[in-house]
Write a protein that holds these residues in place. Structure first.
Motif, PDB file in Angstrom:
ATOM      1  N   LEU A   1      32.661  40.468  23.413  1.00 20.01           N
ATOM      2  CA  LEU A   1      33.657  40.082  22.407  1.00 20.01           C
ATOM      3  C   LEU A   1      34.882  41.088  22.428  1.00 20.01           C
ATOM      4  O   LEU A   1      35.993  40.563  22.173  1.00 20.01           O
ATOM      5  CB  LEU A   1      33.207  39.902  20.934  1.00 20.01           C
ATOM      6  CG  LEU A   1      32.155  38.977  20.751  1.00 20.01           C
ATOM      7  CD1 LEU A   1      31.288  39.000  19.536  1.00 20.01           C
ATOM      8  CD2 LEU A   1      32.843  37.361  20.584  1.00 20.01           C
ATOM      9  N   GLN A   2      34.804  42.216  22.097  1.00 18.78           N
ATOM     10  CA  GLN A   2      35.741  43.200  22.037  1.00 18.78           C
ATOM     11  C   GLN A   2      36.581  43.805  23.074  1.00 18.78           C
ATOM     12  O   GLN A   2      35.929  44.525  23.836  1.00 18.78           O
ATOM     13  CB  GLN A   2      35.208  44.366  21.095  1.00 18.78           C
ATOM     14  CG  GLN A   2      34.589  43.946  19.718  1.00 18.78           C
ATOM     15  CD  GLN A   2      33.934  45.139  19.037  1.00 18.78           C
ATOM     16  OE1 GLN A   2      34.036  46.305  19.485  1.00 18.78           O
ATOM     17  NE2 GLN A   2      33.263  44.843  17.864  1.00 18.78           N
ATOM     18  N   HIS A   3      37.852  43.469  23.337  1.00 18.35           N
ATOM     19  CA  HIS A   3      38.538  43.814  24.451  1.00 18.35           C
ATOM     20  C   HIS A   3      38.627  45.474  24.511  1.00 18.35           C
ATOM     21  O   HIS A   3      38.712  46.150  25.572  1.00 18.35           O
ATOM     22  CB  HIS A   3      39.910  43.287  24.535  1.00 18.35           C
ATOM     23  CG  HIS A   3      39.877  41.727  24.761  1.00 18.35           C
ATOM     24  ND1 HIS A   3      39.967  41.269  26.105  1.00 18.35           N
ATOM     25  CD2 HIS A   3      39.571  40.571  23.939  1.00 18.35           C
ATOM     26  CE1 HIS A   3      39.842  39.955  26.083  1.00 18.35           C
ATOM     27  NE2 HIS A   3      39.520  39.515  24.610  1.00 18.35           N
ATOM     28  N   ASP A   4      38.851  46.080  23.356  1.00 17.66           N
ATOM     29  CA  ASP A   4      38.998  47.507  23.467  1.00 17.66           C
ATOM     30  C   ASP A   4      37.754  48.150  23.839  1.00 17.66           C
ATOM     31  O   ASP A   4      37.918  49.147  24.667  1.00 17.66           O
ATOM     32  CB  ASP A   4      39.260  47.915  21.836  1.00 17.66           C
ATOM     33  CG  ASP A   4      40.699  47.474  21.384  1.00 17.66           C
ATOM     34  OD1 ASP A   4      41.367  47.011  22.034  1.00 17.66           O
ATOM     35  OD2 ASP A   4      40.786  47.714  20.089  1.00 17.66           O
ATOM     36  N   TYR A   5      36.499  47.701  23.311  1.00 18.30           N
ATOM     37  CA  TYR A   5      35.535  48.348  23.931  1.00 18.30           C
ATOM     38  C   TYR A   5      35.066  48.041  25.555  1.00 18.30           C
ATOM     39  O   TYR A   5      34.881  48.892  26.225  1.00 18.30           O
ATOM     40  CB  TYR A   5      34.209  48.112  23.254  1.00 18.30           C
ATOM     41  CG  TYR A   5      32.755  48.519  23.786  1.00 18.30           C
ATOM     42  CD1 TYR A   5      32.476  49.915  23.594  1.00 18.30           C
ATOM     43  CD2 TYR A   5      32.204  47.721  24.670  1.00 18.30           C
ATOM     44  CE1 TYR A   5      31.383  50.189  24.185  1.00 18.30           C
ATOM     45  CE2 TYR A   5      31.048  47.896  25.235  1.00 18.30           C
ATOM     46  CZ  TYR A   5      30.564  49.663  24.970  1.00 18.30           C
ATOM     47  OH  TYR A   5      29.517  49.739  25.584  1.00 18.30           O
ATOM     48  N   ALA A   6      35.369  46.848  26.006  1.00 18.00           N
ATOM     49  CA  ALA A   6      34.962  46.375  27.033  1.00 18.00           C
ATOM     50  C   ALA A   6      35.957  47.218  28.185  1.00 18.00           C
ATOM     51  O   ALA A   6      35.511  47.567  29.285  1.00 18.00           O
ATOM     52  CB  ALA A   6      35.035  45.034  27.275  1.00 18.00           C
ATOM     53  N   SER A   7      37.223  47.484  27.711  1.00 12.06           N
ATOM     54  CA  SER A   7      38.354  48.253  28.444  1.00 12.06           C
ATOM     55  C   SER A   7      37.615  49.507  28.835  1.00 12.06           C
ATOM     56  O   SER A   7      38.309  50.013  29.943  1.00 12.06           O
ATOM     57  CB  SER A   7      39.599  48.324  27.690  1.00 12.06           C
ATOM     58  OG  SER A   7      39.632  49.103  26.917  1.00 12.06           O
ATOM     59  N   LEU A   8      36.920  49.975  28.131  1.00 13.56           N
ATOM     60  CA  LEU A   8      36.309  51.504  28.488  1.00 13.56           C
ATOM     61  C   LEU A   8      34.906  51.568  29.181  1.00 13.56           C
ATOM     62  O   LEU A   8      34.431  52.474  29.441  1.00 13.56           O
ATOM     63  CB  LEU A   8      36.001  52.145  27.154  1.00 13.56           C
ATOM     64  CG  LEU A   8      37.258  52.295  26.060  1.00 13.56           C
ATOM     65  CD1 LEU A   8      36.638  52.691  24.882  1.00 13.56           C
ATOM     66  CD2 LEU A   8      38.320  53.213  26.803  1.00 13.56           C
ATOM     67  N   THR A   9      34.399  50.292  29.736  1.00 15.02           N
ATOM     68  CA  THR A   9      33.376  50.180  30.518  1.00 15.02           C
ATOM     69  C   THR A   9      33.795  49.584  31.742  1.00 15.02           C
ATOM     70  O   THR A   9      35.032  49.497  32.077  1.00 15.02           O
ATOM     71  CB  THR A   9      32.517  49.089  30.047  1.00 15.02           C
ATOM     72  OG1 THR A   9      32.998  47.903  30.232  1.00 15.02           O
ATOM     73  CG2 THR A   9      32.059  48.938  28.561  1.00 15.02           C
ATOM     74  N   ALA A  10      32.581  49.855  32.708  1.00 17.17           N
ATOM     75  CA  ALA A  10      32.806  49.529  34.025  1.00 17.17           C
ATOM     76  C   ALA A  10      33.390  47.795  34.210  1.00 17.17           C
ATOM     77  O   ALA A  10      33.956  47.564  35.368  1.00 17.17           O
ATOM     78  CB  ALA A  10      31.613  49.590  34.713  1.00 17.17           C
ATOM     79  N   TYR A  11      33.165  47.305  33.348  1.00 14.11           N
ATOM     80  CA  TYR A  11      33.411  45.844  33.481  1.00 14.11           C
ATOM     81  C   TYR A  11      34.959  45.609  33.121  1.00 14.11           C
ATOM     82  O   TYR A  11      35.668  44.672  33.525  1.00 14.11           O
ATOM     83  CB  TYR A  11      32.880  45.001  32.344  1.00 14.11           C
ATOM     84  CG  TYR A  11      31.234  45.003  33.015  1.00 14.11           C
ATOM     85  CD1 TYR A  11      30.730  44.406  34.058  1.00 14.11           C
ATOM     86  CD2 TYR A  11      30.335  45.830  31.940  1.00 14.11           C
ATOM     87  CE1 TYR A  11      29.452  44.332  34.256  1.00 14.11           C
ATOM     88  CE2 TYR A  11      29.260  45.729  32.485  1.00 14.11           C
ATOM     89  CZ  TYR A  11      28.574  45.097  33.512  1.00 14.11           C
ATOM     90  OH  TYR A  11      27.102  45.194  33.810  1.00 14.11           O
ATOM     91  N   GLU A  12      35.686  46.658  32.460  1.00 10.61           N
ATOM     92  CA  GLU A  12      37.046  46.607  32.034  1.00 10.61           C
ATOM     93  C   GLU A  12      37.480  45.391  31.025  1.00 10.61           C
ATOM     94  O   GLU A  12      38.583  45.787  30.674  1.00 10.61           O
ATOM     95  CB  GLU A  12      38.174  46.581  33.083  1.00 10.61           C
ATOM     96  CG  GLU A  12      37.731  47.768  34.022  1.00 10.61           C
ATOM     97  CD  GLU A  12      38.711  47.844  35.209  1.00 10.61           C
ATOM     98  OE1 GLU A  12      39.156  46.615  35.740  1.00 10.61           O
ATOM     99  OE2 GLU A  12      38.456  48.812  36.141  1.00 10.61           O
ATOM    100  N   LYS A  13      36.846  44.373  31.113  1.00 10.63           N
ATOM    101  CA  LYS A  13      37.287  43.427  29.868  1.00 10.63           C
ATOM    102  C   LYS A  13      36.096  42.883  29.623  1.00 10.63           C
ATOM    103  O   LYS A  13      34.909  42.642  30.227  1.00 10.63           O
ATOM    104  CB  LYS A  13      38.485  42.534  30.733  1.00 10.63           C
ATOM    105  CG  LYS A  13      37.906  41.615  31.860  1.00 10.63           C
ATOM    106  CD  LYS A  13      39.137  40.895  32.328  1.00 10.63           C
ATOM    107  CE  LYS A  13      39.055  40.417  33.762  1.00 10.63           C
ATOM    108  NZ  LYS A  13      39.992  39.690  34.213  1.00 10.63           N
ATOM    109  N   PRO A  14      35.874  41.928  28.342  1.00  8.02           N
ATOM    110  CA  PRO A  14      34.646  41.183  27.949  1.00  8.02           C
ATOM    111  C   PRO A  14      33.958  40.018  29.058  1.00  8.02           C
ATOM    112  O   PRO A  14      34.894  39.569  29.711  1.00  8.02           O
ATOM    113  CB  PRO A  14      34.963  40.516  26.742  1.00  8.02           C
ATOM    114  CG  PRO A  14      36.266  41.192  26.215  1.00  8.02           C
ATOM    115  CD  PRO A  14      36.974  41.650  27.602  1.00  8.02           C
ATOM    116  N   ILE A  15      32.811  40.192  29.034  1.00 11.33           N
ATOM    117  CA  ILE A  15      31.951  39.302  30.180  1.00 11.33           C
ATOM    118  C   ILE A  15      31.358  38.236  29.214  1.00 11.33           C
ATOM    119  O   ILE A  15      30.944  38.303  28.201  1.00 11.33           O
ATOM    120  CB  ILE A  15      31.165  40.324  30.824  1.00 11.33           C
ATOM    121  CG1 ILE A  15      29.930  40.888  30.079  1.00 11.33           C
ATOM    122  CG2 ILE A  15      31.934  41.352  31.694  1.00 11.33           C
ATOM    123  CD1 ILE A  15      28.890  41.347  30.892  1.00 11.33           C
TER     124      ILE A  15
END
Length: 158
Positions: free
Chosen positions: A47-61
């Motif tokens: 759900l969270q673009h801010d969190y996902a941007s900090l992961t290897a996925y870079e955006k929500p999946i």
């Protein structure tokens, strides 16, 4: 739903090795929010673009179980169709699926087990870049027509 006959899917004797079905499905935000609301799954990776941007996925999946749900729908509505049931599955998700991505799913019958009254099917899903995002094997019990005195009461379904 009642009043209109709905055909059952293919029975075991109507299925052949090599039978295939393909369909594309778009990962709409609406469907994702319905899934998340139904399950209560509030994983920030979904759900969270801010969190996902900090992961290897870079955006929500899209959650992998939601992708499996789409595969399950193809089995129960198309091949073999209504009345069928997945009895076992082995699925991998080698690449992430992002929101608003269209996935092309393909089901193929790879074996028929007449003794256990089931079929083995392969499933693949690819994204717009032709990258495999879903790969697996399913065992499915196809539809069988009821053969009883009470079957007449279910005539809207076959």
């Amino acid at each position: 739903m009642l009043g209109k006959k709905r055909p059952l899917g293919k029975e075991l004797n109507e299925i052949q090795v090599g039978d295939t079905y393909s369909e594309t499905k778009k990962m709409d935000d609406r469907d994702l929010l319905l899934y998340l609301g139904l399950t209560g799954d509030a994983n920030p990776l979904y759900l969270q673009h801010d969190y996902a941007s900090l992961t290897a996925y870079e955006k929500p999946i899209v959650p992998s179980v939601m992708l499996f749900g789409m595969v399950s729908s193809l089995v129960s509505m198309s091949l073999p169709g209504p009345g069928s049931h997945i009895t076992q599955h082995e699925m991998t998700f080698p690449a992430p699926v992002y929101h608003s991505t269209t996935v092309a799913f393909t089901l193929e019958v790879i074996a028929i087990d007449y003794q256990n009254k089931q079929v083995a099917m392969s499933v693949t899903g690819t994204n717009h870049e032709n990258e495999i995002v879903v790969r697996g094997k399913l065992y499915v019990s196809p539809a069988c027509k009821p053969n009883s005195l009470t079957a007449k009461s279910l005539e809207n379904f076959f």
